[in-house]
Design an enzyme around this catalytic site. Structure first.
Site, PDB file in Angstrom:
ATOM      1  N   HIS A  56      32.397 -11.820  14.590  1.00 54.22           N
ATOM      2  CA  HIS A  56      32.245 -11.553  13.162  1.00 54.22           C
ATOM      3  C   HIS A  56      32.843 -12.722  12.376  1.00 54.22           C
ATOM      4  O   HIS A  56      33.497 -13.597  12.954  1.00 54.22           O
ATOM      5  CB  HIS A  56      32.921 -10.226  12.780  1.00 54.22           C
ATOM      6  CG  HIS A  56      34.399 -10.182  13.026  1.00 54.22           C
ATOM      7  ND1 HIS A  56      34.976  -9.436  14.028  1.00 54.22           N
ATOM      8  CD2 HIS A  56      35.424 -10.784  12.390  1.00 54.22           C
ATOM      9  CE1 HIS A  56      36.274  -9.577  14.004  1.00 54.22           C
ATOM     10  NE2 HIS A  56      36.585 -10.399  13.011  1.00 54.22           N
TER      11      HIS A  56
HETATM   12  P1  TYD Z   1      37.807  -6.046  15.008  1.00 57.42           P
HETATM   13  O1  TYD Z   1      38.430  -6.743  13.849  1.00 57.42           O
HETATM   14  O2  TYD Z   1      36.318  -6.124  15.146  1.00 57.42           O
HETATM   15  O3  TYD Z   1      38.506  -6.534  16.360  1.00 57.42           O
HETATM   16  P2  TYD Z   1      38.321  -7.870  17.231  1.00 57.42           P
HETATM   17  O4  TYD Z   1      37.958  -8.998  16.340  1.00 57.42           O
HETATM   18  O5  TYD Z   1      39.651  -8.035  17.880  1.00 57.42           O
HETATM   19  O6  TYD Z   1      37.275  -7.602  18.249  1.00 57.42           O
HETATM   20  O7  TYD Z   1      38.277  -4.533  14.963  1.00 57.42           O
HETATM   21  C1  TYD Z   1      38.027  -3.640  16.043  1.00 57.42           C
HETATM   22  C2  TYD Z   1      38.136  -2.233  15.495  1.00 57.42           C
HETATM   23  O8  TYD Z   1      39.470  -1.989  15.048  1.00 57.42           O
HETATM   24  C3  TYD Z   1      37.232  -1.945  14.302  1.00 57.42           C
HETATM   25  O9  TYD Z   1      36.704  -0.640  14.452  1.00 57.42           O
HETATM   26  C4  TYD Z   1      38.140  -1.974  13.107  1.00 57.42           C
HETATM   27  C5  TYD Z   1      39.491  -1.609  13.682  1.00 57.42           C
HETATM   28  N1  TYD Z   1      40.611  -2.298  13.002  1.00 57.42           N
HETATM   29  C6  TYD Z   1      41.420  -1.600  12.113  1.00 57.42           C
HETATM   30  O10 TYD Z   1      41.234  -0.396  11.873  1.00 57.42           O
HETATM   31  N2  TYD Z   1      42.441  -2.262  11.492  1.00 57.42           N
HETATM   32  C7  TYD Z   1      42.694  -3.574  11.734  1.00 57.42           C
HETATM   33  O11 TYD Z   1      43.654  -4.140  11.140  1.00 57.42           O
HETATM   34  C8  TYD Z   1      41.859  -4.293  12.652  1.00 57.42           C
HETATM   35  C9  TYD Z   1      42.091  -5.749  12.955  1.00 57.42           C
HETATM   36  C10 TYD Z   1      40.834  -3.604  13.263  1.00 57.42           C
END
Ligand code: TYD
Length: 143
Positions: A56
């Site tokens: 993303h």
């Molecule tokens: P994401 O930011 O896509 O994680 P990564 O980049 O590590 O793969 O987030 C994964 C999931 O966690 C998504 O459903 C949103 C949730 N999330 C939160 O609720 N709060 C946060 O601060 C973060 C970073 C993620």
């Protein structure tokens, strides 16, 4: 390290105290971390060899990412240029600015990633498809 993409640079802590009792690394907001830190999260338990994280970009969020144990591969793409970086526990961090598509793979099982973020979690700040990311950049340039 040379960066081929925009919105990314290496963060070098001002203070790393190495001793036989371990390394102590200090990071301060509005100093080597260029923003005020509103949120801290970390990623660990990377037991699956083929895990993929990220995939993303953010519209506005600024982040400072530190691999504090192990190693992984970071793929960065600013919509024009892309770059693959091996990130390891070398006390240096990566500034991941807005509008930078990032994907993380090839985690070592002992990998721990610490992220300092400039804002609270907000799903509407995410661009979660690569096409949406490219379109968002295009729309911004047209404004
Ligand atoms: P994401 O930011 O896509 O994680 P990564 O980049 O590590 O793969 O987030 C994964 C999931 O966690 C998504 O459903 C949103 C949730 N999330 C939160 O609720 N709060 C946060 O601060 C973060 C970073 C993620």
């Amino acid at each position: 390290m040379k960066f081929l993409v925009n919105h990314c640079y290496e963060i070098i802590p001002n203070k790393v105290l190495d001793s036989p009792d371990g390394s102590l690394t200090i990071l301060e907001a509005l100093k080597e971390i260029s923003f005020n830190i509103k949120r801290v999260y970390y990623i660990n338990n990377l037991i699956q060899a083929n895990s993929i994280r990220g995939k993303h970009a953010h519209k506005e969020l600024e982040q400072a990412l530190f691999c504090i144990s192990g190693h992984f591969t970071m793929k960065l793409d600013d919509g024009e240029n892309s770059q693959i970086i091996k990130v390891s526990n070398n006390s240096r961090g990566l500034f991941i600015g807005p509008l930078l598509w990032h994907e993380m793979t090839d985690f070592s099982s002992n990998c721990v990633i610490l992220v300092l973020a400039s804002d609270y979690y907000n799903e509407s700040d995410y661009l979660r498809s690569y096409d949406k990311f490219l379109n968002y950049i295009k729309d911004q340039r047209a404004e």
